[in-house]
Design a protein around this motif. Structure first.
Motif, PDB file in Angstrom:
ATOM      1  N   LYS A  85     -22.649 -15.868 112.597  1.00 12.16           N
ATOM      2  CA  LYS A  85     -22.364 -17.227 113.066  1.00 12.16           C
ATOM      3  C   LYS A  85     -22.247 -17.271 114.588  1.00 12.16           C
ATOM      4  CE  LYS A  85     -20.050 -18.860 108.904  1.00 12.16           C
ATOM      5  NZ  LYS A  85     -18.768 -19.278 108.318  1.00 12.16           N
ATOM      6  N   ARG A  86     -21.567 -16.291 115.161  1.00 13.23           N
ATOM      7  CA  ARG A  86     -21.408 -16.258 116.617  1.00 13.23           C
ATOM      8  C   ARG A  86     -22.742 -16.019 117.315  1.00 13.23           C
ATOM      9  NH1 ARG A  86     -15.739 -12.943 116.874  1.00 13.23           N
ATOM     10  NH2 ARG A  86     -14.446 -14.690 116.225  1.00 13.23           N
ATOM     11  N   MET A  87     -23.584 -15.176 116.730  1.00 11.02           N
ATOM     12  CA  MET A  87     -24.904 -14.939 117.310  1.00 11.02           C
ATOM     13  C   MET A  87     -25.736 -16.211 117.288  1.00 11.02           C
ATOM     14  SD  MET A  87     -25.915 -11.150 115.890  1.00 11.02           S
ATOM     15  CE  MET A  87     -27.595 -11.309 116.464  1.00 11.02           C
ATOM     16  N   ILE A  88     -25.679 -16.935 116.183  1.00 10.04           N
ATOM     17  CA  ILE A  88     -26.450 -18.173 116.061  1.00 10.04           C
ATOM     18  C   ILE A  88     -25.941 -19.217 117.045  1.00 10.04           C
ATOM     19  CG2 ILE A  88     -26.935 -20.092 114.489  1.00 10.04           C
ATOM     20  CD1 ILE A  88     -27.276 -18.016 112.286  1.00 10.04           C
ATOM     21  N   ASP A  89     -24.632 -19.236 117.298  1.00 13.35           N
ATOM     22  CA  ASP A  89     -24.080 -20.178 118.279  1.00 13.35           C
ATOM     23  C   ASP A  89     -24.599 -19.893 119.683  1.00 13.35           C
ATOM     24  OD1 ASP A  89     -22.661 -21.546 116.365  1.00 13.35           O
ATOM     25  OD2 ASP A  89     -20.771 -20.479 116.741  1.00 13.35           O
ATOM     26  N   ILE A  90     -24.833 -18.624 119.992  1.00 11.25           N
ATOM     27  CA  ILE A  90     -25.297 -18.237 121.321  1.00 11.25           C
ATOM     28  C   ILE A  90     -26.778 -18.570 121.503  1.00 11.25           C
ATOM     29  CG2 ILE A  90     -25.747 -16.241 122.816  1.00 11.25           C
ATOM     30  CD1 ILE A  90     -23.242 -14.943 121.574  1.00 11.25           C
ATOM     31  N   LEU A  91     -27.552 -18.413 120.453  1.00 14.32           N
ATOM     32  CA  LEU A  91     -29.004 -18.581 120.540  1.00 14.32           C
ATOM     33  C   LEU A  91     -29.408 -20.055 120.527  1.00 14.32           C
ATOM     34  CD1 LEU A  91     -30.019 -15.831 117.958  1.00 14.32           C
ATOM     35  CD2 LEU A  91     -30.005 -15.627 120.451  1.00 14.32           C
ATOM     36  N   THR A  92     -30.620 -20.296 121.005  1.00 13.31           N
ATOM     37  CA  THR A  92     -31.185 -21.637 120.871  1.00 13.31           C
ATOM     38  C   THR A  92     -31.550 -21.829 119.399  1.00 13.31           C
ATOM     39  OG1 THR A  92     -33.473 -20.930 121.233  1.00 13.31           O
ATOM     40  CG2 THR A  92     -32.176 -21.495 123.202  1.00 13.31           C
ATOM     41  N   PRO A  93     -31.757 -23.064 118.953  1.00 11.07           N
ATOM     42  CA  PRO A  93     -32.121 -23.266 117.545  1.00 11.07           C
ATOM     43  C   PRO A  93     -33.378 -22.494 117.127  1.00 11.07           C
ATOM     44  CG  PRO A  93     -31.446 -25.338 118.507  1.00 11.07           C
ATOM     45  CD  PRO A  93     -31.497 -24.337 119.625  1.00 11.07           C
ATOM     46  N   LEU A  94     -34.384 -22.466 117.996  1.00 15.56           N
ATOM     47  CA  LEU A  94     -35.610 -21.736 117.662  1.00 15.56           C
ATOM     48  C   LEU A  94     -35.340 -20.237 117.562  1.00 15.56           C
ATOM     49  CD1 LEU A  94     -38.624 -21.750 117.118  1.00 15.56           C
ATOM     50  CD2 LEU A  94     -39.005 -21.640 119.590  1.00 15.56           C
ATOM     51  N   GLN A  95     -34.561 -19.712 118.488  1.00 17.05           N
ATOM     52  CA  GLN A  95     -34.213 -18.289 118.436  1.00 17.05           C
ATOM     53  C   GLN A  95     -33.405 -17.962 117.188  1.00 17.05           C
ATOM     54  OE1 GLN A  95     -32.212 -18.040 122.209  1.00 17.05           O
ATOM     55  NE2 GLN A  95     -33.928 -16.963 123.171  1.00 17.05           N
ATOM     56  N   VAL A 136     -33.549 -19.497 114.276  1.00 19.56           N
ATOM     57  CA  VAL A 136     -34.464 -19.488 113.129  1.00 19.56           C
ATOM     58  C   VAL A 136     -35.282 -18.207 113.115  1.00 19.56           C
ATOM     59  CG1 VAL A 136     -36.514 -20.616 112.155  1.00 19.56           C
ATOM     60  CG2 VAL A 136     -34.570 -21.995 112.907  1.00 19.56           C
ATOM     61  N   GLU A 137     -35.786 -17.800 114.282  1.00 14.62           N
ATOM     62  CA  GLU A 137     -36.569 -16.568 114.355  1.00 14.62           C
ATOM     63  C   GLU A 137     -35.724 -15.354 113.943  1.00 14.62           C
ATOM     64  OE1 GLU A 137     -38.085 -16.448 118.334  1.00 14.62           O
ATOM     65  OE2 GLU A 137     -39.722 -17.847 117.875  1.00 14.62           O
ATOM     66  N   LEU A 138     -34.465 -15.330 114.371  1.00 14.12           N
ATOM     67  CA  LEU A 138     -33.569 -14.239 113.989  1.00 14.12           C
ATOM     68  C   LEU A 138     -33.385 -14.185 112.473  1.00 14.12           C
ATOM     69  CD1 LEU A 138     -31.478 -11.982 114.682  1.00 14.12           C
ATOM     70  CD2 LEU A 138     -29.775 -13.815 114.724  1.00 14.12           C
ATOM     71  N   LEU A 139     -33.156 -15.331 111.859  1.00 13.02           N
ATOM     72  CA  LEU A 139     -32.952 -15.365 110.407  1.00 13.02           C
ATOM     73  C   LEU A 139     -34.219 -14.956 109.660  1.00 13.02           C
ATOM     74  CD1 LEU A 139     -30.821 -18.615 110.123  1.00 13.02           C
ATOM     75  CD2 LEU A 139     -30.032 -16.248 109.962  1.00 13.02           C
ATOM     76  N   VAL A 140     -35.375 -15.393 110.149  1.00 11.53           N
ATOM     77  CA  VAL A 140     -36.643 -15.034 109.496  1.00 11.53           C
ATOM     78  C   VAL A 140     -36.893 -13.533 109.610  1.00 11.53           C
ATOM     79  CG1 VAL A 140     -39.160 -15.291 109.652  1.00 11.53           C
ATOM     80  CG2 VAL A 140     -37.699 -17.312 109.731  1.00 11.53           C
ATOM     81  N   VAL A 141     -36.713 -12.992 110.794  1.00 13.23           N
ATOM     82  CA  VAL A 141     -36.940 -11.556 110.996  1.00 13.23           C
ATOM     83  C   VAL A 141     -35.935 -10.741 110.184  1.00 13.23           C
ATOM     84  CG1 VAL A 141     -36.830  -9.721 112.727  1.00 13.23           C
ATOM     85  CG2 VAL A 141     -38.060 -11.819 113.216  1.00 13.23           C
ATOM     86  N   SER A 142     -34.697 -11.205 110.112  1.00 11.83           N
ATOM     87  CA  SER A 142     -33.687 -10.497 109.323  1.00 11.83           C
ATOM     88  C   SER A 142     -34.088 -10.444 107.858  1.00 11.83           C
ATOM     89  CB  SER A 142     -32.330 -11.176 109.464  1.00 11.83           C
ATOM     90  OG  SER A 142     -31.882 -11.135 110.775  1.00 11.83           O
ATOM     91  N   LYS A 143     -34.573 -11.555 107.339  1.00 11.90           N
ATOM     92  CA  LYS A 143     -34.988 -11.597 105.934  1.00 11.90           C
ATOM     93  C   LYS A 143     -36.195 -10.692 105.697  1.00 11.90           C
ATOM     94  CE  LYS A 143     -34.576 -12.977 101.776  1.00 11.90           C
ATOM     95  NZ  LYS A 143     -33.425 -12.550 100.989  1.00 11.90           N
ATOM     96  N   LYS A 144     -37.156 -10.711 106.633  1.00 13.19           N
ATOM     97  CA  LYS A 144     -38.327  -9.836 106.502  1.00 13.19           C
ATOM     98  C   LYS A 144     -37.905  -8.376 106.503  1.00 13.19           C
ATOM     99  CE  LYS A 144     -41.949 -12.728 108.467  1.00 13.19           C
ATOM    100  NZ  LYS A 144     -42.926 -12.879 109.553  1.00 13.19           N
ATOM    101  N   LEU A 145     -36.978  -8.017 107.393  1.00 14.27           N
ATOM    102  CA  LEU A 145     -36.483  -6.641 107.442  1.00 14.27           C
ATOM    103  C   LEU A 145     -35.819  -6.259 106.126  1.00 14.27           C
ATOM    104  CD1 LEU A 145     -35.881  -4.005 108.952  1.00 14.27           C
ATOM    105  CD2 LEU A 145     -33.796  -5.100 109.807  1.00 14.27           C
ATOM    106  N   ASN A 146     -35.004  -7.160 105.586  1.00 12.67           N
ATOM    107  CA  ASN A 146     -34.330  -6.902 104.322  1.00 12.67           C
ATOM    108  C   ASN A 146     -35.342  -6.660 103.202  1.00 12.67           C
ATOM    109  OD1 ASN A 146     -33.218  -7.904 101.634  1.00 12.67           O
ATOM    110  ND2 ASN A 146     -31.341  -7.723 102.838  1.00 12.67           N
TER     111      ASN A 146
END
Length: 82
Positions: A24-34, A36-46
């Motif tokens: 949650k804290r990481m998402i607060d720091i990032l822009t909305p696009l960043q 979303v990209e973080l969540l997508v990459v995290s899911k792909k890694l998983n």
């Protein structure tokens, strides 16, 4: 033994809470696009790690060993009508 299991449960719950708070804290720091990209990459890694683990287990024969210990459940053969 029950107290040990409860202690392990508490540790797992605390670790999960820490993981969610960090995300949650990481998402607060990032822009909305960043974010979303973080969540997508995290899911792909998983998913990639999950597939890698399945392939590794199969190559090492672990999956075959587990499958021999678990009886297969299949539909009963259909009766042929005369």
């Amino acid at each position: 033994m029950d107290s040990h299991a409860f202690d392990v449960y508490k540790i797992i719950m605390e670790a999960d809470k820490l993981r969610l708070d960090t995300l949650k804290r990481m998402i607060d720091i990032l822009t909305p696009l960043q974010a979303v990209e973080l969540l997508v990459v995290s899911k792909k890694l998983n998913l990639c790690l999950h597939e890698w683990g399945k392939r590794r287990d199969f190559q090492m024969g672990i999956t075959q060993l587990l499958n021999t210990q678990i009886p297969l459940t299949r539909d009963p053969p259909s009766e042929s009508k005369p």
